[in-house]
Design a protein around this motif. Sequence first.
Motif, short mmCIF file in Angstrom:
data_model
loop_
_atom_site.label_atom_id
_atom_site.label_comp_id
_atom_site.label_asym_id
_atom_site.label_seq_id
_atom_site.Cartn_x
_atom_site.Cartn_y
_atom_site.Cartn_z
N VAL A 4 -12.77 37.26 3.05
CA VAL A 4 -13.49 36.79 2.02
C VAL A 4 -13.29 37.46 0.52
CG1 VAL A 4 -15.66 36.52 3.36
CG2 VAL A 4 -15.38 38.69 2.11
N THR A 5 -13.65 36.61 -0.42
CA THR A 5 -13.42 37.16 -2.08
C THR A 5 -14.69 37.63 -2.26
OG1 THR A 5 -13.87 34.99 -2.83
CG2 THR A 5 -11.66 35.60 -2.32
N GLU A 6 -14.53 38.39 -3.45
CA GLU A 6 -15.76 39.01 -3.83
C GLU A 6 -16.76 38.14 -4.31
OE1 GLU A 6 -16.75 42.83 -6.71
OE2 GLU A 6 -14.93 41.96 -6.65
N SER A 7 -16.40 37.00 -4.79
CA SER A 7 -17.45 35.89 -5.11
C SER A 7 -18.26 35.65 -4.31
CB SER A 7 -16.50 34.59 -5.63
OG SER A 7 -16.08 34.02 -4.66
N VAL A 8 -18.02 35.79 -3.01
CA VAL A 8 -19.06 35.56 -1.83
C VAL A 8 -20.21 36.52 -1.85
CG1 VAL A 8 -19.30 35.44 0.68
CG2 VAL A 8 -17.23 34.68 -0.04
N PHE A 9 -20.30 37.52 -2.39
CA PHE A 9 -20.94 38.29 -2.40
C PHE A 9 -22.12 38.10 -3.73
CE2 PHE A 9 -19.22 40.10 0.74
CZ PHE A 9 -18.05 41.00 0.25
N TYR A 29 -27.98 35.62 3.04
CA TYR A 29 -27.28 35.16 4.07
C TYR A 29 -25.99 35.60 4.41
CZ TYR A 29 -30.65 31.33 3.44
OH TYR A 29 -31.74 30.73 3.31
N VAL A 30 -25.26 35.93 3.12
CA VAL A 30 -23.79 36.75 3.22
C VAL A 30 -24.09 38.04 4.14
CG1 VAL A 30 -21.75 37.92 2.17
CG2 VAL A 30 -22.89 35.77 1.34
N GLU A 31 -24.77 39.03 3.65
CA GLU A 31 -24.66 40.23 4.38
C GLU A 31 -25.47 40.12 5.98
OE1 GLU A 31 -27.34 42.86 2.24
OE2 GLU A 31 -26.80 44.70 3.48
N ARG A 32 -26.28 38.99 6.05
CA ARG A 32 -26.67 38.92 7.36
C ARG A 32 -25.68 38.34 8.57
NH1 ARG A 32 -28.50 36.02 11.53
NH2 ARG A 32 -27.83 34.03 10.53
#
Length: 826
Positions: A698-703, A710-713
């Motif tokens: 994943v790239t940092e833009s995902v965070f 949802y990303v962290e989960r």
Amino acid sequence: MSERGDDAASVLADLDEALGIAQLGLWTWAAGSQVMTWSPALYAISGQDPATFTPTIENTIAMVHPDERASALAKLQAAAEGESGGSDYRIVRPDGEVRHLWVKMNPVLEDGRIVAVRGVSADVTERRKTEARLAESEANYRHALELNPQVPWVADATGNILEVSPRWREWIGLNAEETAGLNWIDALHPDDYARTAESWTQSVKAGAPVDMRYRLKTKDGEYRWFRARGAPRRDDSGAIIRWYGAVEDIDEQVRMETALRETEERYRLAALATNDLIWDHDLVSNHIAWNETEGTRFGYATAELGDSGTWWLDQIHPSDRERVRDAIAAVSSNGAEQFVEEYRFRCADGSYADVYDRGYIQRDGDGRAVRLVGAMQDVTERKRATAALMDSQARLRWGATHDALTGIANRVRFQEVLAEAIAAVPEDRCVGLVQLDVDGFKQINDTLGHDAGDAVLRTLVRRIGELLRPGDTLARMGGDEFAIVLPSLGRPEGLEKVVERIQTLMREPFVFEGHTLDCRTTIGSSLSPHHGRTPEELLKSADIALASAKAAGRGQHVTFDPAMRVSLQHRNSMLNVARDALAYDWIVPHYQPKVVLADGRVAGFEALLRWRDSRGVFHGPGTLGAAFEDLELAAQLSDRMFDRCIADMRRWMDEGVDFGHVALNAAAAEFRRDDFAEGLIERLRAADIPTDKVQLEVTESVFLGRGAEYVERALRRLYDVGVRMALDDFGTGYASLRHLNQFPVDILKIDQSFVQGMAANSGEEVIVRSLVNLGQSLGIEVVAEGIEEEAQAEMLRRLGCHYGQGFFFAKAVPAEAVPGLIAARR
């Protein structure tokens, strides 16, 4: 060890202990290198663990407070060039505590040449704190004396003034002799003379404390209000010896009290002139105060109205009570400035009146709502009149031109209003058109139901309605799409101001059945005649602007620009190509190896999306860029890639090919599916592929942005079952280190821009070295991307980077070429 050596070691140990007690740390820097040595005391001062921290010039300077880092580095360099000196610096310890150090440094000479810089660092934090407290105390005392608004006085047992502060003369113009005795009474306002003299005489006679308010004539001839307070001092027998007191200028206070009484009187008269029931609700004590009324409101006399929030809630219709209670409870958490609700309220005779209730919220210093002040308006007759109107012939026309849910104009009426506005606009004015969508509306409907979605739409309509001018028209175009016609705008800038107010108001959340909901919007706008002279042209321009705003990210506002037509066509072309690639099964994953830099062996592969057109030509993912911003298309492309990659891995395993692992890329849009992790895990289970064969890149833009929860989960769910996580393009984001701490990251991929610039730019090499060291310190694998030359690979090996990827080793190849590539690299 010899006896002499033992003695020397003992002396050094005693010295270290003494330095620690004195909070003095010694250090030496080998000039021009990274090498530093610290005394044990310096580790304690800086909060570093000698077992895990190796001091270098780089990480030592990194501890200095950012505001002073450049100065410290300059001083150190000056010492390396022969200068001596001392300075104060702040350092930031690993636990975040800031300490103050006094640092003295001197150059070390050998054979006339400077070979090192030696210094001593003293922890002076407590001294600086003490100095700051002392300075503040002195300033407070000085200002207290300067700003004291009172004039002390002393009188004898009979009340005759003996002493008075010099400030008395500054105010009144009378010196101490002229004020002595009872002469000060001569300065009283004639209307206050008798009352003040009587009160003073009685206090002196009774020996009771003095507390009087009166007006005195000042030296400029004006009268000002003062307050005099005093108390007697008695001897052991109880006889009064002296009177001591102070006079305070309260003129401003009295004027404010007078103004407040006048305001309260105006408020009382205004309340009597309206039919609204005005209330003041203390949210801390739950007490409600109502305005005094002549006659009744809702059939209640003022004395019959309850004085608590509980009584008020009990009078609300049971079907409305929970909604209103939730709205009150949400006031503290949602940051709102107003409380607005409609409900049914029980009158004194037991019937229910329709009420429009609106109040303003007062908050304390911590932002907690502590008070609500507002008015209840009886709108029963208005609603009855509206119902009667709806029952008439006009109801048919209204129903044909208005939206049933929100009560505003529908698409039919919108077309009429827009055409009328364009036809009637003067030449020196323009017509504004605003198109807006509700952000995340589908998700609200899907997760909370259509009742929640309807509440969002009604809230949007109510809020925007409060902003519009007479003659402006808000219309519902369908679903969560709305439009606003702004006829006869004076300047184009007027449109921007309207949109800014809308966006500001829409950011305010609201509560529905215990859920806090957003009704933020994405907006596109256009102006006539600048962007179209007909309703069709103007609407098309606003549609294009709205599409551009959505492409830029939800919550944006974009005004139409002719260049957007080309951009929109390009975007639509990419979306169409993506749909065709899915429909005709053109998606073919290619695999680029990640190799062990030490010996060139293949450690694993990264799966890269390729699509093959009807002529058999392969294209990269850049030609589908817009599709990865579209939630539905991004999910479909991801699903297709995952299915193909999992099938390839299964085939390689069946053929006995040791491919290591495959890294799959995931875009930000894919994580907005709450079941993303579960879907991938189920695919792997169905194909019987161990989770350690798969990595997720994943790239940092995902965070960042919407859906971060949802990303962290998803990442933690995948991490728990053994899927390793790689952070791609590391070093290019603004908060990478924070993300390393927040999310489960196993692998860092150094962006190719740093790798390809190493040979020509020493700064890039420093960055790469730092990133490799960071990975090693955190126990995280580091992969360098974009290696295209042997020199780059060799430099990375020397820096300690374990893995590499790039055209120097191999380009991405289709699945059938992977076994041969592995064999060749082996």
